[in-house]
Enzyme design. Structure first.
Site: not given
Ligand code: FAD
Ligand code: NAP
Length: 343
Positions: A165, A243, A339
Site C-alpha cells: 500500500r 480500510s 492508510e
Molecule cells: P483519491 O482518493 O481521489 O486519491 C487518493 C490519493 O491519490 C490522494 O493523495 C490523491 O492526491 C492521489 N491521486 C489521485 N489521483 C492521482 C493521480 N492521477 N495522480 C497523482 N496522484 C493522484 N484500496 C485498496 O488498495 N484495496 C482495496 O481493496 C480497497 N477497497 C476499498 C473499498 C472501499 C469501499 C473504499 C471506499 C476504498 C477502498 N480502497 C481500497 C481505497 C481506494 O479505493 C483506493 O486507494 C483507490 O485507488 C483510490 O482511488 P481514488 O481515485 O478514489 O483516489
Molecule cells: P479478510 O479476508 O477478512 O482478511 C483480513 C486481513 O487479513 C486482510 O486485510 C488481509 O491482508 C489478511 N489476509 C487474509 N487472508 C490472507 C492470506 N491468505 N494471506 C495473507 N493475508 C491475508 O479481509 P477483508 O477486509 O474482507 O478484505 C479482503 C481483501 O480486500 C483484502 O486483501 C483487503 O486488503 C482488501 N480490502 C482493502 C481495502 C482498503 O481500503 N485498502 C478495503 C477493503 C478490502 P491484506 O489487506 O494485506 O490482503
C-alpha cells in the site's frame, strides 16, 4: 477552455462525504488541462491537490488551493503475443469499469482487484491490492506530469518503488506528480493462471462453483464483488474510505508473544522473519467494532473500516482513529498506520 470554479464544496468528491470546501476546483479532461491548472496554481501561489474518486482521502479542513479533478478518459488493449495483452488507460477512467472491460476483452490478471472504488490514475499511489493481488503484479509503467517542472515523465515499475500500500507517489513525493496514464501487461485468459490462494476467496468460490479446476477471471470477479458487497459498506449509502489502517507487520517474536496472550490472533507469516497481523481483528478485540461517537464510528461488519454516519467531520473521525491507535498500542504493543491521505 479551462473552467475554474470557486468556493466549491468537496462533499460530492470524497466517499467519506465530509463537507469541506476548496478555494478553486478544476476538472482536467486532458493533459493540457493539467498543465493549465498547474500554471494557474503557480501564478496564484496556491497548492494543487489531485483528486480521483476521493475514496482514499480524509478531508479535515477547507482546502485553500486548487483541487484538480482527474477526468482524462480513454483506454486501449492490444495483443503482445499469444499469451499476453498490453493495456493503456488514462488516469480518469474508473478502475472497476476498466477491470470488467479487461475481462470482457479476454484478459486475465485484474479480477481479484474488482470493485475497488476510484480512478485508474490513483491506483499506483498506494499500489492497490486485494485478495492476494497487487497492482504491481501487472504494472509496466506510467506517465505523469511533474508539478515542479511541467515536464512529462515516464516511470517504470522499479522507479515507482512499490511496496505494501505504498509507492514514491504516496510517501516520497506526495502531490509532486500528476499521473495521467498507466500501462499494464495482462495474461490472455486462455493461458493465465488465476490466483485463488487467498483463503477467504477460495472458500467463497467453492461455495458457488464446486469444480475447482476451471475458474475463469469472470467467475472470480463475480465472487469478489459478491463478497465485497456483503462485507463492506457501499460509500453511496454509508460514508467510508475502505480500510482506515494498514495491516501492521511485526517481528515473528512479537507475533509469538501475542499468540500466547491472545487466543485466535490472526497472523500471516511474511518473508524475513516478519508477520502481518489483521488490523481489523486487533480493533475488534479492543472493543471498537460497531461503536459510534457523534456522527462517526467503526463499521459493525468490518472493524477496519471507519464510517461517517452523515453528520460527522473529518476532525471527529481523526480523533476516533487516534483513540483506536492509542488503545491498540497499549493493548498489543502495535502501532497502526493510517492508510488514506489526510488533508
Ligand atoms: P483519491 O482518493 O481521489 O486519491 C487518493 C490519493 O491519490 C490522494 O493523495 C490523491 O492526491 C492521489 N491521486 C489521485 N489521483 C492521482 C493521480 N492521477 N495522480 C497523482 N496522484 C493522484 N484500496 C485498496 O488498495 N484495496 C482495496 O481493496 C480497497 N477497497 C476499498 C473499498 C472501499 C469501499 C473504499 C471506499 C476504498 C477502498 N480502497 C481500497 C481505497 C481506494 O479505493 C483506493 O486507494 C483507490 O485507488 C483510490 O482511488 P481514488 O481515485 O478514489 O483516489
Ligand atoms: P479478510 O479476508 O477478512 O482478511 C483480513 C486481513 O487479513 C486482510 O486485510 C488481509 O491482508 C489478511 N489476509 C487474509 N487472508 C490472507 C492470506 N491468505 N494471506 C495473507 N493475508 C491475508 O479481509 P477483508 O477486509 O474482507 O478484505 C479482503 C481483501 O480486500 C483484502 O486483501 C483487503 O486488503 C482488501 N480490502 C482493502 C481495502 C482498503 O481500503 N485498502 C478495503 C477493503 C478490502 P491484506 O489487506 O494485506 O490482503
Amino acid at each position: 477552455m479551462l473552467v475554474i470554479q470557486e468556493a466549491v464544496s468537496l462533499k460530492p468528491y470524497n466517499t467519506l462525504g465530509f463537507d469541506v470546501s476548496a478555494r478553486y476546483l478544476i476538472c482536467a479532461n486532458n493533459e493540457q488541462d493539467v498543465l493549465n491548472a498547474r500554471t494557474f496554481a503557480l501564478e496564484n501561489n496556491l497548492p494543487l491537490l489531485v483528486l480521483g474518486g476521493g475514496s482514499n482521502v480524509v478531508f479535515t479542513q477547507d482546502f485553500d488551493g486548487v483541487v484538480l479533478l482527474m477526468n482524462l478518459r480513454g483506454k486501449s488493449i492490444a495483443p503482445i503475443d499469444e499469451r499476453r495483452f498490453e493495456v493503456r488507460c488514462k488516469a480518469g477512467e474508473l478502475w472497476h469499469e476498466m477491470v470488467l472491460w479487461s475481462i470482457e476483452q479476454g484478459a486475465q490478471g485484474l479480477e481479484n482487484l474488482s470493485l475497488i472504488p476510484g480512478t485508474v490514475g490513483a491506483t499506483p499511489v498506494q499500489n492497490i491490492g486485494a485478495y492476494g493481488t497487487d497492482l504491481n503484479d501487472w504494472f509496466v509503467s506510467l506517465k505523469a506530469i511533474d508539478i515542479h517542472t511541467g515536464e512529462i515523465c515516464v516511470f517504470d515499475k522499479s522507479e515507482c518503488e512499490f511496496a505494501y500500500r505504498d509507492s514514491i507517489f504516496k510517501s516520497k513525493f506526495p502531490q509532486r506528480y500528476v499521473i495521467t496514464e498507466l500501462k499494464l501487461h495482462l495474461n490472455s485468459a486462455k493461458c493465465g493462471d488465476v490466483n485463488v490462494n487467498y483463503g477467504g476467496l477460495l472458500d467463497a468460490l467453492i461455495e458457488q462453483y464446486p469444480d475447482t479446476s476451471s475458474y475463469t477471471p469472470k467467475m472470480i470477479s463475480d465472487v469478489v464483488c459478491a463478497v465485497r458487497r456483503a462485507k463492506l459498506p457501499d460509500p453511496v449509502k454509508l460514508g467510508n474510505a475502505g480500510s482506515f489502517f494498514k495491516n501492521p507487520v511485526v517481528s515473528s517474536e512479537h507475533a509469538q508473544r501475542l499468540q500466547t496472550q491472545f487466543n485466535g490472533l490472526v497472523a500471516y507469516p511474511q518473508t524475513a522473519g516478519q508477520v502481518k497481523l489483521a488490523a481489523g481483528w486487533l480493533i475488534e478485540q479492543a472493543g471498537f467494532k460497531g461503536v459510534c461517537f457523534d456522527g462517526v464510528g467503526v463499521h459493525d461488519k468490518q472493524a477496519l473500516v471507519l464510517v461517517n454516519y452523515g453528520e460527522g467531520t473529518g476532525q471527529q473521525l481523526l480523533e476516533l482513529a487516534h483513540c483506536i491507535q492509542a488503545k491498540i498500542l497499549e493493548q498489543f504493543g502495535v502501532a497502526l498506520e493510517i492508510e488514506p491521505r489526510v488533508y
